[in-house]
Every structure is written in structure tokens, then in C-alpha cells.
Design an enzyme around this catalytic site. Sequence first.
Site, short mmCIF file in Angstrom:
data_model
loop_
_atom_site.label_atom_id
_atom_site.label_comp_id
_atom_site.label_asym_id
_atom_site.label_seq_id
_atom_site.Cartn_x
_atom_site.Cartn_y
_atom_site.Cartn_z
N LYS A 101 0.84 -1.21 0.00
CA LYS A 101 0.00 0.00 0.00
C LYS A 101 0.88 1.26 0.00
O LYS A 101 2.11 1.16 0.16
CB LYS A 101 -0.91 -0.02 1.23
N ARG B 133 -8.75 -0.09 16.77
CA ARG B 133 -8.81 0.72 15.55
C ARG B 133 -9.87 0.06 14.68
O ARG B 133 -11.04 0.18 14.99
CB ARG B 133 -7.41 0.78 14.89
N TYR C 179 18.75 29.42 5.89
CA TYR C 179 17.66 30.19 6.50
C TYR C 179 17.81 30.26 8.01
O TYR C 179 18.03 29.24 8.66
CB TYR C 179 16.31 29.54 6.19
N MET D 250 13.52 23.90 0.70
CA MET D 250 12.61 23.11 -0.13
C MET D 250 13.38 22.27 -1.16
O MET D 250 13.05 21.11 -1.41
CB MET D 250 11.62 24.04 -0.84
#
Length: 358
Positions: free
Chosen positions: A35, A130, A255, A303
Site C-alpha cells: 500500500k 482501531r 535560512y 525546499m
Amino acid sequence: MNRAARATIDTSALRANLRAAARRAPGSRVMAVIKANAYGHGIVPVARALADADAFAVARLEEAVAIRHAGLRNRIVLLEGVFHDDQLGLAAELGLELVVHDIEQVAMLEAADASYRYPVWLKLDTGMNRLGFEPAAAGELVRRLQVCPAVAAPMHLMTHLACADDPEDVTTRDQIESFHMAIADLAGDRSIANSAGLLNWPDSHVDWVRPGIMLYGVSPFAASSGADLGLRPAMTLGSELIAVKRVPAGGRVGYGGVWTAPAETPVGVAAIGYGDGYSRHLGNGTPVRVGESHGRLVGRISMDLITIDLSDVPEPRVGDPVVLWGEGLPVETLARAAGTIPYELLCGVTQRVAMRVV
Ligand SMILES: Cc1ncc(COP(=O)(O)O)c(C=O)c1O
């Protein structure tokens, strides 16, 4: 194209890990859990590599569609079943097996026409709280589903372990016992074990094991790496240096300037960042491989870019390969450094990372 960030997927490692799983649970069949885009590795190449598995397990219909579109006819179990009755038709077309964990799903099957008989895995909640039914309800539910024209006989039975990654936790023993007690008189295949169960709890093996993370060469345990368990990492996430500079003593990098060079320091800039799935929670000092040497992350992750202290890298150059995790640098180490689990890092690799299947 300028896609320096790339994930190399080693299909021979995937196959070796599948064989390792089968060896560890010799009496069981293997349902390979692929998955979430095969834990970020790419569902189609992984399904092809693991085509010897006795079945695949996925969480979403779209994942099953991708496997069938790739021409694979393996059994596929939909781990959470269908969410709405309008998904039943597609599930039938794809020849899927459905987990049934909620009474609404029972009602859907009772109302379904019998043109396809869905193989069903009844899921019992033995302590995770769950998905799944109360174990005491198993007999009654099996009787109810067995008379359903749209349900294939016999029904299968499963549960999921909450704490199998902790060898000291008695929850696992209780869950296994509670499962066996609830289904003692019922026919059909049984399945309990995820990777941690498979590796740590032989009593959980029964008819089918459901390994996920170990197939990707990664340990489900907090204190070990896949290599300690005889597994090989299937994904190596890499990039390359696109700049090398010398930062003077006292220079602050990136940064917020959160890292200050204590002395003049060679710093490399590699083309990878949180936009590629390299977690921004990784801090100063996180290991990064540069060629055959070790660098350490300095400054904030951007990023698209990271900055690396290259003090221990002889003659670093633009174009040098950088490895963020995988071969020689376990993703487990990175996950610990980021305060997360390897599952999250692997699943978090983003679309713009080029996938190379070898
Ligand atoms: C129901 C079920 N079985 C098996 C697995 C595989 O777990 P792991 O990746 O820890 O082996 C998962 C994954 O979360 C799951 O949800």
C-alpha cells in the site's frame, strides 16, 4: 530534465527480502503489503518484483487498479475493504478480496448482487481499538456472511497487532490468544502477523503473514536496522552536489543562520530538500554520504537544497554523488534523527524525485 534527486529501487533486494520473510515463516503464505505506493517505492515496479508473493495487500482501490493495469493477476486483498457500496462493482471487476471490519460493510455485501462472490477477510479487533469487530461477535458475523450470495466460502479471519515491535509488551500475547479463542471453531485461513510479528512472534505466523516494512529492507524495531535482521535496503535516496564553497569562521549557513562555522569550513550544497521528502526535522549533524565519505548536515533544510559540512570529504567537487539514506546509511538512522519512523520518511518521498528501478 534536471532531476538530481533520485530514488534507486533495487528489485533484487526486494526479492531477497521476500525470500527472507518466507524463510522466517516457513509454514505460512506471504501477503506482501504494498500500500501507499509500496511504502514510497513505486507500486508497479514493486508488485512486479514481488510477483512471487502469494498475495498483495493494498489500502485503496486505486492501488489495486494500478496493479491490474500492470497486467499482474496475483490475489489482492483490500485491507480496509470498500468505503462505499458504489466501489463494489470495481472491486469485483478487479477480482479483489475484501477485508470486512465494520457492520456497514456487512450490510453492503448482504445487499450486493451475486454476480461476483467476494472472498472476505473478517477483521477482528483484539486490542488495537482501531478497525475490526469484537472477537466475541466472530461466530455470529461469519454465520451472517456465509449465507450471503455475494460472499465466497469459506471466510478468512484476521487481526492486526498493535505492539509487536516491542518484545517485552504482553499485549501481543493477549491479542494472539484472544484471536485464537474467538475463531477456534471457524473454518477459513487466518492471518495475524505484520513484519514485527513475523520477525519476533512465531506464534503469530499462522496461515498467512502480512509483511510490509521488512520487504523494503527496513527494520520494524526502534533499536535495529534492516541489515541487523539480514535484510537489504530497497531504496537509496540520492542527489548530487551542485555547489561547493568555503564558509569563513563565524559565517552562518542557510535560512535563519542556525549553524555557524566554528572555523573556515568547506560546505557543499546538494539538490534535495523537503520538497523531495527529505524531512525538515533533520538537524545539524545528521549524517549524509558524499561519494565514499561522510558529511554532516549543517543549517536548515530548504525546499530544494541542503547544506553539508564537507570537512571529512577529500577534494569535494560539484557533481559528487550524495546519499541521504539507503545503501550504507540506514533510513532507520535518519528516522531516529528526525524523531519519526522509517515508514514516514519512505512514504514521504515526493513525485518530483526520479525513480530508477534496477
Ligand atoms: C493490516 C495491516 N497488516 C500488515 C501491515 C504491514 O505492517 P508492517 O509494514 O509493519 O510490516 C500493515 C501496515 O500498516 C497493516 O495495516
